[in-house]
Design a protein around this motif. Sequence first.
Motif: not given
Length: 164
Positions: A13-35
């Motif tokens: 989930l985080g991989w796709f959010a990072c790669v597809l989102g770049g430095n966009s609000p999708l990073l919140l999803l990746a950060g949420g996965a980490l958290l």
Amino acid sequence: MLKNLGSAVLFQLGWFACVLGGNSPLLLLAGGALLVHLLFISRSMAEVRLVVVVCLLGSAVDSLLLNAGVFAFKQPGLLIPFWLILLWALLAITLNHCLAWTAKPWWRAVLLGAIGGPLSYYAGQRLGAVQFPLGLWPTLLGLSVLWAGLFALLITCSRCQRLR
């Protein structure tokens, strides 16, 4: 078993959010996965230390490759983009969980690194997150050699952090 599945799903989930989102609000999803991982799957300081170590090591390696002309990103800079740093953190959460099986025998980590590392960058390149100025095959072959050793080192780091 459930924790391994959870770490794998959160990583993807985080991989796709990072790669597809770049430095966009999708990073919140990746950060949420980490958290979620750090709060519910592995609530240990050893895991937090591992995330920090892997982020620093991975960011240094990728920044060196960026400055050597192996990678090119949309955003200019001497350091890799934040989304890739976050991706290193997400990789760290898999080392003691869904990828723990690669620790023994040692050749599993080497083999997975040699294959999985370049494939991840290739997927990122195909999705437009990174370019390979030196060409596809020279870059993938170089990454294969680098990742064979790097992933074995990351697995060793995960073991060392568990023992502390």
